[in-house]
Design an enzyme around this catalytic site. Structure first.
Site, PDB file in Angstrom:
ATOM      1  N   ASP A   1      41.915  46.357  42.853  1.00  0.00           N
ATOM      2  CA  ASP A   1      42.901  47.338  42.414  1.00  0.00           C
ATOM      3  C   ASP A   1      42.729  48.543  43.318  1.00  0.00           C
ATOM      4  OD1 ASP A   1      44.999  47.485  40.280  1.00  0.00           O
ATOM      5  OD2 ASP A   1      44.151  49.487  40.165  1.00  0.00           O
ATOM      6  N   SER A   2      43.817  48.949  43.933  1.00  0.00           N
ATOM      7  CA  SER A   2      43.690  49.992  44.934  1.00  0.00           C
ATOM      8  C   SER A   2      44.876  50.924  44.889  1.00  0.00           C
ATOM      9  CB  SER A   2      43.529  49.356  46.312  1.00  0.00           C
ATOM     10  OG  SER A   2      44.424  48.285  46.491  1.00  0.00           O
TER      11      SER A   2
END
Ligand code: IMP
Length: 204
Positions: free
Chosen positions: A75-76
């Protein structure tokens, strides 16, 4: 102690081809081939948390349970200082349109909001990547990589994906989209997080 990953194929719980290609490139030297969640027909779970780690956990655990093997999620997003950390976990949401995801629209929004605030230069920002490796028994390990930099306008470069053409990493004068992938991966938020994952979960 960090639980070790053993195996030569790793499920990466993402449907984002940009992330998947970078992950494949980063893990190849360690003899690990990556398989994307989309290739296995796994659904994309809803990201209902308001932190990177919360959403990364949702994706990794859903995939690990579905296939009965360890799964890695990413998740970025980007945090812009003058916008109090926005878009943060909503980085992908800023690109949503009726016609699908439009990252030029998302970058334009970021630029307009900075202009509206008369944000000073350099317009500092950080790309952040949280990786979660989850096992089917519910155990997980978390790794976080940050790449500091600043935003430019107009956008520059054709490589990469997402917000790459707007972001110049600290110590460089080119955007992520003007670097080749090998160069980006050496210093990127994802490259840093993968290095921590490899150091923690591989070998003795
Ligand atoms: P999520 O992790 O699926 O919620 O989405 C993160 C969003 O952040 C992606 O859709 C990209 O737009 C953006 N993002 C993450 N990593 C990068 C990167 O390396 N370059 C450009 N954009 C990125």
């Amino acid at each position: 102690m960090t639980r070790k990953f053993t195996g030569d194929r790793l499920l990466v719980a993402t449907h984002n081809t940009g992330k998947l290609e970078e992950m494949a490139h980063l893990l190849r030297p360690f003899g690990v081939a990556v398989v994307g969640a989309g290739d296995l027909g796994l659904p994309e779970p809803e990201e209902t948390e308001d932190t990177f780690v919360g959403n990364a956990r949702i994706k990794a655990h859903a995939a690990a349970k579905a296939i009965g093997l360890p799964a890695l999620s990413d998740d970025s997003g980007i945090t812009i200082d003058a916008l109090n950390g926005a878009p943060g976990v909503y980085t992908a949401d800023w690109a949503e349109t009726d016609q699908g995801r439009d990252f030029l629209a998302a970058m334009t929004r970021a630029h307009h909001e900075l202009e509206k605030k008369k944000a000073p230069f350099p317009r500092t920002a950080q790309f952040r990547c949280t990786l979660v490796l989850a096992w089917p028994d519910g155990h997980d390990e978390v790794f976080e990589g940050v790449a500091p930099g600043h935003l430019v306008w107009p956008i520059r470069g054709k490589d990469g994906f997402g917000y790459d053409p707007m972001f110049v990493p600290s110590g460089y004068d080119v955007t992520y989209a003007e670097m080749d992938r090998w160069e980006k991966n050496k210093i990127s938020h994802r490259g840093r997080a993968v290095q921590m994952f490899v150091n923690g979960c591989f070998g003795g």
